[in-house]
Design an enzyme around this catalytic site. Sequence first.
Site, mmCIF file in Angstrom:
data_model
loop_
_atom_site.group_PDB
_atom_site.id
_atom_site.type_symbol
_atom_site.label_atom_id
_atom_site.label_comp_id
_atom_site.label_asym_id
_atom_site.label_seq_id
_atom_site.Cartn_x
_atom_site.Cartn_y
_atom_site.Cartn_z
ATOM 1 N N ARG A 107 -7.236 -1.259 -6.725
ATOM 2 C CA ARG A 107 -7.584 -2.609 -6.249
ATOM 3 C C ARG A 107 -8.711 -3.208 -7.090
ATOM 4 N NH1 ARG A 107 -5.127 -2.886 -0.823
ATOM 5 N NH2 ARG A 107 -3.804 -1.060 -0.997
ATOM 6 N N SER B 176 -8.588 1.544 5.191
ATOM 7 C CA SER B 176 -7.252 1.774 5.724
ATOM 8 C C SER B 176 -7.328 2.163 7.200
ATOM 9 C CB SER B 176 -6.605 2.901 4.927
ATOM 10 O OG SER B 176 -5.544 3.450 5.644
ATOM 11 N N HIS C 232 1.266 2.232 3.951
ATOM 12 C CA HIS C 232 0.339 3.375 4.054
ATOM 13 C C HIS C 232 0.424 3.958 5.467
ATOM 14 C CE1 HIS C 232 -3.501 5.548 3.944
ATOM 15 N NE2 HIS C 232 -3.630 5.265 2.669
ATOM 16 N N ASP D 131 -0.226 -0.624 -4.847
ATOM 17 C CA ASP D 131 -1.432 -0.060 -5.460
ATOM 18 C C ASP D 131 -1.211 1.289 -6.136
ATOM 19 O OD1 ASP D 131 -1.064 1.297 -3.060
ATOM 20 O OD2 ASP D 131 -3.181 1.302 -2.526
ATOM 21 N N ASN D 132 -0.241 2.045 -5.657
ATOM 22 C CA ASN D 132 0.039 3.373 -6.235
ATOM 23 C C ASN D 132 1.336 3.908 -5.630
ATOM 24 O OD1 ASN D 132 -2.693 3.899 -4.271
ATOM 25 N ND2 ASN D 132 -0.808 4.927 -3.659
ATOM 26 N N ASP E 145 0.835 -1.201 0.000
ATOM 27 C CA ASP E 145 0.000 0.000 0.000
ATOM 28 C C ASP E 145 0.876 1.261 0.000
ATOM 29 O OD1 ASP E 145 -2.157 1.649 0.192
ATOM 30 O OD2 ASP E 145 -2.977 0.763 2.022
ATOM 31 N N ASP E 146 0.713 2.093 -1.004
ATOM 32 C CA ASP E 146 1.482 3.347 -1.106
ATOM 33 C C ASP E 146 3.002 3.121 -1.110
ATOM 34 O OD1 ASP E 146 -1.009 4.529 -0.950
ATOM 35 O OD2 ASP E 146 -0.555 5.842 0.746
ATOM 36 N N HIS F 174 -10.916 -2.363 1.189
ATOM 37 C CA HIS F 174 -11.068 -1.049 0.544
ATOM 38 C C HIS F 174 -11.839 -1.059 -0.767
ATOM 39 C CE1 HIS F 174 -9.118 3.175 0.867
ATOM 40 N NE2 HIS F 174 -10.361 3.102 1.273
ATOM 41 N N LYS G 161 -6.106 -5.350 3.903
ATOM 42 C CA LYS G 161 -6.949 -4.198 3.572
ATOM 43 C C LYS G 161 -7.848 -4.513 2.387
ATOM 44 C CE LYS G 161 -6.226 0.418 1.642
ATOM 45 N NZ LYS G 161 -5.376 1.618 1.740
ATOM 46 N N CYS H 146 -5.884 4.180 -3.905
ATOM 47 C CA CYS H 146 -6.159 2.806 -3.430
ATOM 48 C C CYS H 146 -7.332 2.055 -4.043
ATOM 49 C CB CYS H 146 -6.398 2.813 -1.926
ATOM 50 S SG CYS H 146 -5.005 3.376 -0.969
ATOM 51 N N LYS I 126 1.835 9.848 -5.111
ATOM 52 C CA LYS I 126 0.432 9.439 -4.990
ATOM 53 C C LYS I 126 -0.536 10.512 -5.492
ATOM 54 C CE LYS I 126 -2.814 7.542 -1.625
ATOM 55 N NZ LYS I 126 -3.033 7.042 -0.266
#
Length: 536
Positions: free
Chosen positions: A88, A165, A243, A295-296, A44-45, A140, A138, A84, A316
């Site tokens: 996903r 999150s 994240h 994810d990013n 994540d991130d 989301h 997660k 996010c 991001k």
Amino acid sequence: MIMQCFQWSILMLVLSSFLFVSLIINCFTTGRAKRPNIIIFYADDLGYGDLEPYGHPTSSTPNLGRLAAGGIVLTQFYSSSPVCSPSRAALLTGRYQMRSGVYPRVFNVEMSGGLPLNETLISKMLKPEGYRSAAVGKWHLGLGNNSVYLPHNHGFDEFLGLPASPSQCRCSVCFYPNVTCHRAPCSPEYSPCALFNGTTIIEQPADLLTLDDKYAMQSRRFIRTNVETGTPFFLYYASHHTHHPQYAGKETSGTSIRGRFGDSLAALDWEVGQIYEELKENGILEDTFFFFSSDNGPSLSLENFGGNAGLMKCGKATTYEGGIRVPAIVHWPGQITPGRSMELSSTLDVLPTIASITNAKLPNVTLDGYDMSPFLFQGMPSLRESFFYYPSKVDTEHKSYAVRYKQYKAVFYTEGSALSNNKNKDVDCRGTSLRTYHDPPMLFDLEQDPSEQYNISINHSPERDIILKLTKMRADFDAKMVFAPSEMNKPRDKNLMPCCNRGCSPYPSCCHCISSAPRANNDPLALYKKPMEKII
Ligand SMILES: *[C@@H]1O[C@H](CO)[C@@H](O)[C@H](O)[C@H]1NC(C)=O
Ligand SMILES: *[C@@H]1O[C@H](CO)[C@@H](O)[C@H](O)[C@H]1NC(C)=O
Ligand SMILES: *[C@@H]1O[C@H](CO)[C@@H](O)[C@H](O)[C@H]1NC(C)=O
Ligand SMILES: *[C@@H]1O[C@H](CO)[C@@H](O)[C@H](O)[C@H]1NC(C)=O
Ligand SMILES: *[C@@H]1O[C@H](CO)[C@@H](O)[C@H](O)[C@H]1NC(C)=O
Ligand SMILES: *[C@@H]1O[C@H](CO)[C@@H](O)[C@H](O)[C@H]1NC(C)=O
């Protein structure tokens, strides 16, 4: 005599060609499990520049290093979105997020919308092939009323995790043994983080310091049980790391010279190590397609507590390379040649690739991905030649911001984001850099200039022809893009927030229950407490 020899030769020839043909067939079939296990490990991130294998000088990620050393490290891999929930949705459906209504921005736990239940996720696609699926971490992709959008209604047999999150709930302790969250990015307006097992809240607030242990334990059990029953499986492990709020439990808190972000990254690496060890102990590394990505891009607004995009521009929530070009590693010993690949690919390609290696039937819907098999397994070029960049706040008026074709990126819109830091020394990244239309579009050669520094948009050949081609590609693609109604714009209601104690007051802080989950001091991983193998 001669005749006899001739007959023998014919016989030998027939036999040997039969042998030859079966050897050839063997080359393509044996060594590959008919129904390989599938693991998608999603960070994540996590930025392009955060990992050791991607050149970070002070990150310590030995398990990801081991995965990378035995796998293929992708250098031109794109997420479908710089935030996010949409990325996903695209990963699990093989479709751009607009097609499923997962836009603009991200879900939170008071929204009534979610990833529509008629979408076919990888979990659902694999069901007819006899796979069992688990989602861990997660989610989301929406919660909705009565948890209707959680994984159980999307083809997953198990779910252990948070609906969104940890930054979208209250939290206080982030580092072992008792250090509060840095930059206090948790949100007191929401209920405490609720840990779901299936559709039941088993812990609220979720204890961040033991959360990864529980995830690892559940994942390892899931793997082991399936091995014991001879069932092929799909594990979708969506880590909360890295994240914000950064957190780390007993195993990794205070272990990194990269500070608290480094601890969170070490926790991510520890989770990867747990899965890897379980595959290894069960002797199924060669029967398992293991895909790792993020994810990013990094949340640069968190500065020292956020990630790093390496030499990519911004981070991001932007469509600069730093927003959506992400690390990606494919691991499958015996099927791939370890190394590095510069082929163009995307999270959109994961579902078609999994369909191809499992012989699962592709969903009968418009897909945006390409099978990655030719470049992963056969040393051929990627089937993907282009990629369309859609922003976090995508709408039907502006549509795609940029298009990539081969090495070229034509940029029609630019826009900064507060998540890429309003104090960023590159002004373009800041939230104050509002959406700007470029006519002519800017043009970058990303193979020569991955950092998007040099606009080569010149009004003569060959650049002009390239611009014309990319302009047409974008117009054609956008014209065919179908936007489902936005799930984010459906009504919100504070009463939808997860609460183990519904009806209590003062709401929502009263949503507080005694855990039925294994506690930290019970050492949930005791079963698996074996010293980790030393990695060189
Ligand atoms: C799901 O249902 C909605 C509403 O009926 C429809 O608009 C959409 O096209 C469907 N999506 C798929 C993938 O079938
Ligand atoms: C959720 O669904 C239940 C039962 O269908 C309904 O009574 C309730 O009002 C709904 N809650 C919200 C917040 O919409
Ligand atoms: C954690 O630290 C805070 C502040 O130092 C203290 O008030 C609290 O009692 C501590 N909690 C535990 C469980 O040790
Ligand atoms: C695929 O979907 C289309 C339209 O939604 C339908 O006409 C067609 O029969 C479907 N094909 C199969 C094989 O289900
Ligand atoms: C990119 O280069 C072209 C050609 O020099 C120029 O017209 C355009 O303004 C440039 N775009 C930006 C944003 O600098
Ligand atoms: C979740 O539920 C399953 C099935 O009831 C159980 O085996 C597992 O231990 C539970 N996990 C946790 C963390 O409570």
